[in-house]
Design a protein around this motif. Structure first.
Motif, PDB file in Angstrom:
ATOM      1  N   SER A 212      15.681  21.205  13.001  1.00 53.71           N
ATOM      2  CA  SER A 212      15.547  22.047  11.814  1.00 53.71           C
ATOM      3  C   SER A 212      14.194  21.878  11.132  1.00 53.71           C
ATOM      4  N   LEU A 213      13.563  20.699  11.286  1.00 53.12           N
ATOM      5  CA  LEU A 213      12.252  20.456  10.697  1.00 53.12           C
ATOM      6  C   LEU A 213      11.136  20.601  11.727  1.00 53.12           C
ATOM      7  N   GLY A 214      11.511  20.729  12.987  1.00 52.00           N
ATOM      8  CA  GLY A 214      10.516  20.881  14.040  1.00 52.00           C
ATOM      9  C   GLY A 214       9.663  19.646  14.229  1.00 52.00           C
ATOM     10  N   CYS A 215      10.303  18.462  14.179  1.00 55.66           N
ATOM     11  CA  CYS A 215       9.527  17.242  14.350  1.00 55.66           C
ATOM     12  C   CYS A 215      10.312  16.194  15.117  1.00 55.66           C
ATOM     13  N   VAL A 216       9.588  15.172  15.550  1.00 51.14           N
ATOM     14  CA  VAL A 216      10.174  14.048  16.254  1.00 51.14           C
ATOM     15  C   VAL A 216      10.058  12.834  15.338  1.00 51.14           C
ATOM     16  N   LEU A 217      11.134  12.074  15.204  1.00 54.97           N
ATOM     17  CA  LEU A 217      11.182  10.935  14.295  1.00 54.97           C
ATOM     18  C   LEU A 217      11.390   9.673  15.121  1.00 54.97           C
ATOM     19  N   LYS A 218      10.568   8.673  14.878  1.00 56.51           N
ATOM     20  CA  LYS A 218      10.710   7.389  15.562  1.00 56.51           C
ATOM     21  C   LYS A 218      11.209   6.395  14.534  1.00 56.51           C
ATOM     22  N   ILE A 219      12.368   5.806  14.774  1.00 53.31           N
ATOM     23  CA  ILE A 219      12.958   4.856  13.834  1.00 53.31           C
ATOM     24  C   ILE A 219      12.936   3.475  14.462  1.00 53.31           C
ATOM     25  N   LYS A 220      12.259   2.559  13.787  1.00 52.82           N
ATOM     26  CA  LYS A 220      12.158   1.172  14.269  1.00 52.82           C
ATOM     27  C   LYS A 220      13.384   0.395  13.793  1.00 52.82           C
ATOM     28  N   TYR A 221      13.912  -0.441  14.635  1.00 55.32           N
ATOM     29  CA  TYR A 221      15.038  -1.308  14.229  1.00 55.32           C
ATOM     30  C   TYR A 221      14.809  -2.705  14.760  1.00 55.32           C
ATOM     31  N   LYS A 222      15.569  -3.619  14.183  1.00 52.16           N
ATOM     32  CA  LYS A 222      15.407  -5.032  14.557  1.00 52.16           C
ATOM     33  C   LYS A 222      16.396  -5.415  15.614  1.00 52.16           C
TER      34      LYS A 222
ATOM     35  N   VAL B 106       0.849  -1.184   0.000  1.00 53.03           N
ATOM     36  CA  VAL B 106       0.000   0.000   0.000  1.00 53.03           C
ATOM     37  C   VAL B 106       0.888   1.238   0.000  1.00 53.03           C
ATOM     38  N   GLU B 107       0.488   2.230  -0.785  1.00 54.17           N
ATOM     39  CA  GLU B 107       1.208   3.501  -0.823  1.00 54.17           C
ATOM     40  C   GLU B 107       0.640   4.410   0.264  1.00 54.17           C
ATOM     41  N   VAL B 108       1.497   4.784   1.229  1.00 53.95           N
ATOM     42  CA  VAL B 108       1.044   5.613   2.356  1.00 53.95           C
ATOM     43  C   VAL B 108       1.928   6.857   2.464  1.00 53.95           C
ATOM     44  N   PRO B 109       1.401   7.927   3.038  1.00 57.80           N
ATOM     45  CA  PRO B 109       2.201   9.144   3.198  1.00 57.80           C
ATOM     46  C   PRO B 109       3.366   8.926   4.168  1.00 57.80           C
ATOM     47  N   LEU B 110       4.491   9.539   3.859  1.00 57.12           N
ATOM     48  CA  LEU B 110       5.661   9.483   4.741  1.00 57.12           C
ATOM     49  C   LEU B 110       5.369  10.223   6.042  1.00 57.12           C
ATOM     50  N   PHE B 111       4.657  11.349   5.944  1.00 54.40           N
ATOM     51  CA  PHE B 111       4.300  12.148   7.115  1.00 54.40           C
ATOM     52  C   PHE B 111       2.786  12.100   7.292  1.00 54.40           C
TER      53      PHE B 111
ATOM     54  N   LYS C  90       5.140  31.302  13.779  1.00 55.88           N
ATOM     55  CA  LYS C  90       4.962  31.661  12.369  1.00 55.88           C
ATOM     56  C   LYS C  90       4.720  30.383  11.565  1.00 55.88           C
ATOM     57  N   PRO C  91       4.060  30.499  10.408  1.00 58.00           N
ATOM     58  CA  PRO C  91       3.890  29.301   9.569  1.00 58.00           C
ATOM     59  C   PRO C  91       5.267  28.709   9.229  1.00 58.00           C
ATOM     60  N   ALA C  92       5.398  27.405   9.447  1.00 54.88           N
ATOM     61  CA  ALA C  92       6.676  26.728   9.190  1.00 54.88           C
ATOM     62  C   ALA C  92       7.008  26.781   7.705  1.00 54.88           C
ATOM     63  N   ILE C  93       8.220  27.200   7.407  1.00 56.13           N
ATOM     64  CA  ILE C  93       8.705  27.241   6.026  1.00 56.13           C
ATOM     65  C   ILE C  93       9.755  26.147   5.862  1.00 56.13           C
ATOM     66  N   VAL C  94       9.578  25.334   4.832  1.00 53.14           N
ATOM     67  CA  VAL C  94      10.519  24.266   4.529  1.00 53.14           C
ATOM     68  C   VAL C  94      11.370  24.725   3.356  1.00 53.14           C
ATOM     69  N   ARG C  95      12.674  24.604   3.491  1.00 52.30           N
ATOM     70  CA  ARG C  95      13.578  25.036   2.422  1.00 52.30           C
ATOM     71  C   ARG C  95      13.495  24.091   1.220  1.00 52.30           C
TER      72      ARG C  95
ATOM     73  N   ILE D 194      18.826  14.945  17.581  1.00 50.96           N
ATOM     74  CA  ILE D 194      19.195  14.680  18.969  1.00 50.96           C
ATOM     75  C   ILE D 194      18.455  13.421  19.398  1.00 50.96           C
ATOM     76  N   VAL D 195      19.187  12.468  19.975  1.00 52.28           N
ATOM     77  CA  VAL D 195      18.582  11.224  20.434  1.00 52.28           C
ATOM     78  C   VAL D 195      17.801  11.518  21.711  1.00 52.28           C
ATOM     79  N   GLN D 196      16.482  11.295  21.651  1.00 53.24           N
ATOM     80  CA  GLN D 196      15.619  11.599  22.784  1.00 53.24           C
ATOM     81  C   GLN D 196      15.321  10.349  23.615  1.00 53.24           C
ATOM     82  N   GLU D 197      15.183   9.195  22.933  1.00 57.75           N
ATOM     83  CA  GLU D 197      14.824   7.966  23.637  1.00 57.75           C
ATOM     84  C   GLU D 197      15.360   6.762  22.882  1.00 57.75           C
ATOM     85  N   ILE D 198      15.748   5.731  23.622  1.00 60.45           N
ATOM     86  CA  ILE D 198      16.186   4.469  23.030  1.00 60.45           C
ATOM     87  C   ILE D 198      15.417   3.354  23.730  1.00 60.45           C
TER      88      ILE D 198
END
Length: 155
Positions: free
Chosen positions: A145-155, A46-51, A82-87, A130-134
């Motif tokens: 720089s993007l004003g977001c939190v990223l969760k990366i799953k690993y095995k 299935v094609e799903v949005p990245l964000f 202010k409205p977030a501007i993405v470069r 910045i690593v917030q949680e492991i």
């Protein structure tokens, strides 16, 4: 000058909103990835949005209200009041990374909470984080720089 802004949409409306924005002539970008979804009787790609709930729009500051003509648009994403501007470079990084094969080839070694790291591959390559949680199955990273939190799953 046209800037890229982030539009917040209703949940699961990202592709519909992007399609409707294109129809009324607003340049937009909804990065999509392929995921394998499991149902009880089958698996399907299935094609799903990245964000989730985000669509990028490129328009003049004076034309920002035109996106609210589209059903499913909730509001703009704001950063520091202010409205977030993405470069343009960040949009191009996302596009190039999604076009690259082996998006999931990521290796991580001895990272501690609070470490500043630079992502080397994937959709956010060359971004500082910045690593917030492991945990046992994922890392939580803050992309300032993007004003977001990223969760990366690993095995």
């Amino acid at each position: 000058m046209k800037n890229w802004y982030v539009v917040y949409t209703k949940p699961k409306w990202e592709k519909k909103v992007a399609e409707k924005l294109n129809e009324i002539g607003i340049e937009c970008y909804c990065p999509l990835i392929i995921q394998i979804k499991q149902w009880t009787d089958r698996k399907k790609k299935v094609e799903v949005p990245l964000f989730n709930s985000y669509v990028f729009v490129q328009l003049e500051d004076t034309d920002r209200n035109s996106v609210f003509q589209i059903s499913g648009v909730v509001r703009y994403l704001f950063w520091l009041g202010k409205p977030a501007i993405v470069r343009n470079e960040e949009i191009n990084i996302i596009k190039t990374s999604l076009a690259a094969p082996n998006l999931s080839d990521v290796s991580v070694t001895s990272i501690q909470v609070g470490d500043r790291i630079k992502l080397e591959s994937g959709a956010f390559s060359n971004q500082d984080a910045i690593v917030q949680e492991i945990s046992n199955t994922y890392y939580t990273l803050v992309l300032e720089s993007l004003g977001c939190v990223l969760k990366i799953k690993y095995k």
